[in-house]
Design a protein around this motif. Sequence first.
Motif, PDB file in Angstrom:
ATOM      1  N   PRO A 121       1.130  -1.405   0.307  1.00  0.00           N
ATOM      2  CA  PRO A 121      -0.007  -0.169   0.129  1.00  0.00           C
ATOM      3  C   PRO A 121       0.882   1.286   0.090  1.00  0.00           C
ATOM      4  N   HIS A 122       0.570   2.000  -0.896  1.00  0.00           N
ATOM      5  CA  HIS A 122       1.526   3.401  -0.756  1.00  0.00           C
ATOM      6  C   HIS A 122       1.494   4.298   0.734  1.00  0.00           C
ATOM      7  N   GLN A 123       2.256   4.172   1.583  1.00  0.00           N
ATOM      8  CA  GLN A 123       2.302   4.901   2.688  1.00  0.00           C
ATOM      9  C   GLN A 123       2.396   6.527   2.203  1.00  0.00           C
ATOM     10  N   SER A 124       1.924   7.679   4.076  1.00  0.00           N
ATOM     11  CA  SER A 124       2.371   8.788   3.279  1.00  0.00           C
ATOM     12  C   SER A 124       2.780   9.360   4.967  1.00  0.00           C
ATOM     13  N   ILE A 125       3.133  10.009   4.673  1.00  0.00           N
ATOM     14  CA  ILE A 125       3.203  10.989   6.338  1.00  0.00           C
ATOM     15  C   ILE A 125       2.732  11.527   6.733  1.00  0.00           C
ATOM     16  N   GLY A 126       2.257  11.161   7.842  1.00  0.00           N
ATOM     17  CA  GLY A 126       0.667  12.357   8.093  1.00  0.00           C
ATOM     18  C   GLY A 126       1.485  13.542   9.613  1.00  0.00           C
ATOM     19  N   ILE A 168       4.824  12.904  12.324  1.00  0.00           N
ATOM     20  CA  ILE A 168       5.500  13.780  12.272  1.00  0.00           C
ATOM     21  C   ILE A 168       5.191  14.138  13.756  1.00  0.00           C
ATOM     22  N   SER A 169       4.405  14.690  14.546  1.00  0.00           N
ATOM     23  CA  SER A 169       4.482  14.799  15.825  1.00  0.00           C
ATOM     24  C   SER A 169       5.583  13.862  16.793  1.00  0.00           C
ATOM     25  N   ARG A 170       4.789  12.414  15.938  1.00  0.00           N
ATOM     26  CA  ARG A 170       5.776  11.462  17.470  1.00  0.00           C
ATOM     27  C   ARG A 170       6.594  11.361  16.881  1.00  0.00           C
ATOM     28  N   THR A 171       6.916  11.326  16.164  1.00  0.00           N
ATOM     29  CA  THR A 171       8.822  11.726  15.911  1.00  0.00           C
ATOM     30  C   THR A 171       9.883  12.781  16.260  1.00  0.00           C
ATOM     31  N   VAL A 172       8.910  14.181  16.587  1.00  0.00           N
ATOM     32  CA  VAL A 172       9.583  15.355  16.289  1.00  0.00           C
ATOM     33  C   VAL A 172       9.166  15.070  18.505  1.00  0.00           C
ATOM     34  N   ALA A 173       8.310  14.335  18.816  1.00  0.00           N
ATOM     35  CA  ALA A 173       7.958  14.384  20.511  1.00  0.00           C
ATOM     36  C   ALA A 173       9.579  13.355  20.397  1.00  0.00           C
ATOM     37  N   SER A 174       9.758  12.477  20.212  1.00  0.00           N
ATOM     38  CA  SER A 174      10.608  11.186  20.340  1.00  0.00           C
ATOM     39  C   SER A 174      11.917  12.188  19.889  1.00  0.00           C
TER      40      SER A 174
END
Length: 83
Positions: free
Chosen positions: A6-11, A15-21
Amino acid sequence: MNSSAPHQSIGLTTISRTVASLAVGVVQTLERAVVGPARMRTAQGNAWEAICADRARADQRAALDRIVAELAAAGSRDRQPVN
């Protein structure tokens, strides 16, 4: 060509989870550098501090209860019956 993946997009949530991590990693690294690895706060340390604080509050309540009981006993002894 048809791909089965399936085509995966960055939502926005990704991004919020990545920044929090990343922020958590930076804070932990900074804490380790400032206070040293031996003095870092842990869940076990936090739990022990909470237990100690609860015990201290219980001791203070018990002391206050003793004082109130002593004052009540002294007040009842000093009272004269009213005719």
